[in-house]
Design a protein around this motif. Structure first.
Motif, PDB file in Angstrom:
ATOM      1  N   GLU A  57       0.833  -1.207   0.000  1.00 33.00           N
ATOM      2  CA  GLU A  57       0.000   0.000   0.000  1.00 33.00           C
ATOM      3  C   GLU A  57       0.864   1.251   0.000  1.00 33.00           C
ATOM      4  O   GLU A  57       1.852   1.330   0.739  1.00 33.00           O
ATOM      5  N   HIS A  58       0.455   2.228  -0.821  1.00 33.55           N
ATOM      6  CA  HIS A  58       1.146   3.513  -0.866  1.00 33.55           C
ATOM      7  C   HIS A  58       0.257   4.551  -0.190  1.00 33.55           C
ATOM      8  O   HIS A  58      -0.838   4.854  -0.681  1.00 33.55           O
ATOM      9  N   GLU A  90       5.210   3.515   2.179  1.00 33.94           N
ATOM     10  CA  GLU A  90       4.581   2.298   1.683  1.00 33.94           C
ATOM     11  C   GLU A  90       4.804   1.158   2.665  1.00 33.94           C
ATOM     12  O   GLU A  90       5.805   1.110   3.376  1.00 33.94           O
TER      13      GLU A  90
END
Lengths: 155, 85
Positions: free
Chosen positions: A126-127, A132
């Motif tokens: 996930e960013h 991240e």
């Protein structure tokens, strides 16, 4: 049929072509998974990158499809799973099942999603605004897959 | 044998793939993990908690007692997180 691809898919076009020639089909059930914009901890997710294990992914998804066909009298199965960078709101996965009766279509579609979440080798990065991070698997996913143990037939 | 690392195991080891030739005494996944962990601090960190590591030999899920041999493709990765929430 199993497809693993970076490109987006058109749900309408996929369903129009899905099991189109079989007049014994009474219903098609579909599930479309999307990238949510909120992480588990509440952080805003701008995008994610889905990594996978080419070769094993297809092999595991084919095994999951075969298991669904063994459990329910399915006329056809379609699983499309994307990989690579996806933005919030993007489509990740499509599962479609076709059967003579709706119960088999509903149950097998649910089963395919629960099983692929715990068996297909995909990992989400996930960013968010904080950087991240790799998404950890949830015990709930194993529980959701385990509920199908012993539930051999949806009829 | 060909070793593959995915997700944070790739980040921690710093490599996605390596060819290794361990001694003959390394005959199962558990022994291979111990041997690989000694290769670098990154490898040691990747294998620090085996509860978080899944293993596939020739693209099938296996346990730590599964045999390994020359020519195998052995992948290490975290529990999978595909699909949608």
């Amino acid at each position: 049929m199993i497809r693993v691809q970076a490109a987006d898919f058109d749900v309408g076009a996929e369903l129009a072509g899905f099991a189109a020639d079989d007049r014994a089909i009474g219903g098609i059930c579909t599930f479309v998974g999307l990238v949510r914009d909120v992480a588990e901890g509440g952080a805003q997710v701008a995008a994610m990158t889905l990594e996978h294990y080419p070769g094993m992914t297809e092999r595991q998804l084919e095994a999951i499809e075969a298991e669904a066909r063994r459990r329910w009298p399915l006329k056809d199965v379609l699983v499309i799973h994307r990989f690579g960078r996806l933005e919030a709101g993007d489509r990740i996965v499509l599962v479609a099942t076709a059967a003579s009766h709706r119960e088999a279509a509903f149950a097998s579609c649910h089963f395919l999603m629960d099983w692929l979440k715990t068996k297909a080798p995909f990992w989400k990065l996930e960013h968010t605004g904080d950087g991240e991070s790799w998404v950890a698997a949830k015990d709930g996913d194993d529980d959701a897959a385990a509920r199908w143990d012993g539930a051999d037939d949806g009829e | 044998m060909k070793i593959l690392y995915f997700a944070w195991l790739r980040t921690k080891t710093g490599i996605g793939e390596e060819d290794v030739h361990p001694p003959a005494a390394v005959a199962d996944v558990g022994a291979l993990v111990a041997w690989l962990a000694a290769r670098s601090p990154g490898h040691r960190a990747a294998f620090a908690d085996l509860h978080l590591v899944r293993v596939a030999v020739n693209q099938d899920y296996v346990g730590l007692d599964h045999p390994v041999k020359e020519g195998d493709e052995i992948a290490f990765f975290p529990p999978v997180t595909g699909g949608a929430r």
